[in-house]
Design an enzyme around this catalytic site. Structure first.
Site, PDB file in Angstrom:
ATOM      1  CG  MET A  77       1.408  -7.432 -14.757  1.00 23.57           C
ATOM      2  SD  MET A  77       1.824  -9.011 -15.351  1.00 23.57           S
ATOM      3  CE  MET A  77       0.276  -9.862 -14.691  1.00 23.57           C
ATOM      4  N   GLY A  78      -1.506  -3.703 -15.758  1.00 25.50           N
ATOM      5  CA  GLY A  78      -2.699  -3.093 -16.653  1.00 25.50           C
ATOM      6  C   GLY A  78      -3.931  -3.740 -16.177  1.00 25.50           C
ATOM      7  CB  ALA A  79      -6.613  -5.533 -17.147  1.00 23.63           C
ATOM      8  N   GLY A 137      -8.784  -2.194  -7.207  1.00 25.82           N
ATOM      9  CA  GLY A 137      -7.609  -2.789  -6.496  1.00 25.82           C
ATOM     10  C   GLY A 137      -6.309  -1.669  -6.672  1.00 25.82           C
ATOM     11  CG  HIS A 138      -4.561  -2.473 -10.585  1.00 22.83           C
ATOM     12  ND1 HIS A 138      -5.620  -3.059 -11.422  1.00 22.83           N
ATOM     13  CD2 HIS A 138      -3.451  -3.397 -10.530  1.00 22.83           C
ATOM     14  CE1 HIS A 138      -4.926  -4.213 -11.992  1.00 22.83           C
ATOM     15  NE2 HIS A 138      -3.908  -4.296 -11.441  1.00 22.83           N
ATOM     16  CE  LYS A 159      -6.161 -11.430  -6.212  1.00 23.34           C
ATOM     17  NZ  LYS A 159      -5.271 -11.090  -7.304  1.00 23.34           N
ATOM     18  CG  ASP A 160      -0.970 -10.382  -6.435  1.00 26.40           C
ATOM     19  OD1 ASP A 160      -1.065 -11.395  -6.759  1.00 26.40           O
ATOM     20  OD2 ASP A 160      -1.475  -9.227  -6.336  1.00 26.40           O
ATOM     21  CD  GLN A 220       3.501  -9.675  -6.956  1.00 29.24           C
ATOM     22  OE1 GLN A 220       3.441 -10.482  -7.866  1.00 29.24           O
ATOM     23  NE2 GLN A 220       2.703  -8.551  -7.016  1.00 29.24           N
ATOM     24  NE  ARG A 267      -3.812 -14.810 -14.463  1.00 30.01           N
ATOM     25  CZ  ARG A 267      -2.681 -14.387 -13.953  1.00 30.01           C
ATOM     26  NH1 ARG A 267      -2.538 -13.816 -12.856  1.00 30.01           N
ATOM     27  NH2 ARG A 267      -1.498 -14.474 -14.583  1.00 30.01           N
TER      28      ARG A 267
END
Ligand code: AMP
Length: 287
Positions: free
Chosen positions: A34-36, A40-41, A153-154, A157, A191
């Protein structure tokens, strides 16, 4: 060979480009986000570069996984910075569709993964995993990668998506990447930008509490008592706990004793207005 980053907004262009690569025999790896983007990404992007020949990153803040009272409107959007980070890592294609490309006006199909989607985050965010499963099913159909990578992390999910991808015969291999933390232990998250400086100082307590819980369990401690200690500590520090559970790491069934099962500690807690999640494996000291 260094490749120039393609910035693509339509499904038709995405298909055309990826089909060309696939026909040339390239292995395609997709990293949905989802960007930002943070480290981690970017760790998943680096994994993707290793796992295949062509790396596709999608950036789409998916309205279907936010409830009306949640932070869809204020979710950080940093497209220009994101593109620079991805270009530096040698990503081949960024897919940044506008909302109507993903959800045309009469869109009506919904993917649900009951069981794994219930409990933990599914209890307080009942809309969430259906929204995620739907958009990821669409992304897998749009891109048709060989592999798609998601972060631990998720963790819930990741399990929901892996089940969805198998149940719908997508043929896409779902890989999980390890959870990346800040130096003080806080799980990296887009977040975290919502935290005030004071909250940011407190936030690593979540990691400390679940690490102690996981260590205590591995050393033969009692789940109920260790949960109580961790909960007390966090509430005292001003966290509002959504859940703190020890679950089977494969089917997410809550555990009251370890009994030789692969176990993981899961937490979601609010600090001020920010909802933070974290999780950690319970080390297996029986082997
Ligand atoms: P998001 O942009 O939050 O939807 O996340 C996109 C992907 O990055 C998901 O697969 C997340 O699990 C993963 N991710 C987010 N934060 C981290 C982190 N701290 N460590 C590893 N993966 C992460």
């Amino acid at each position: 060979m260094a490749s120039k980053l393609k910035n693509i907004k339509t499904i038709a262009q995405l298909r055309e480009c990826v089909d060309g690569w696939r026909n040339a025999g390239d292995k395609i790896v997709l990293v949905p986000t989802m960007g930002a983007l943070h480290e981690g990404h970017l760790s998943l992007v680096k994994m993707a570069r290793e796992a295949g020949d062509r790396t596709v990153v999608s950036i789409f803040v998916n309205p279907a996984q936010f409830a009306p009272n949640e932070d869809f409107g204020s979710y950080p959007r940093e497209n220009a910075e994101d593109l620079q980070k991805l270009e530096r890592l040698g990503v081949d294609l960024v897919f940044m569709p506008p909302r109507e490309e993903i959800y045309p006006e009469d869109f009506s199909t919904h993917v649900e993964v009951p069981g794994l989607s219930e409990g933990l985050c599914g209890t307080s965010r009942p809309h969430f995993f259906g929204g995620v499963a739907t958009v990821v099913a669409k992304l897998l159909n749009q891109c048709r990668p060989d592999v798609a990578i998601f972060g631990e992390k998720d963790f819930q999910q990741l399990l929901v998506i892996r089940r969805m991808a198998r149940d719908l015969d997508t043929g896409v291999e779902i890989l999980g990447g390890p959870l990346i933390r800040e130096e003080d232990g806080l799980a990296m998250s887009s977040r975290n930008a919502y935290l005030s400086p004071q909250e940011r100082k407190k936030a690593p307590l979540i990691h400390q509490a679940i690490r102690e819980l996981a260590e205590g369990l591995a050393n033969g401690g009692n789940i109920a008592r260790l949960r109580e200690t961790a909960t007390g500590r966090l509430v005292q520090a001003g966290f509002e706990i959504d859940y703190l559970e020890v679950c089977n790491a494969e089917n997410l069934a809550p555990l009251t004793t370890l009994a030789g099962e692969p176990a993981r500690v899961f937490i979601a807690a609010k600090l001020g207005k920010t909802r933070l999640i974290d999780n950690m494996a319970v080390p297996d000291r029986t082997k």
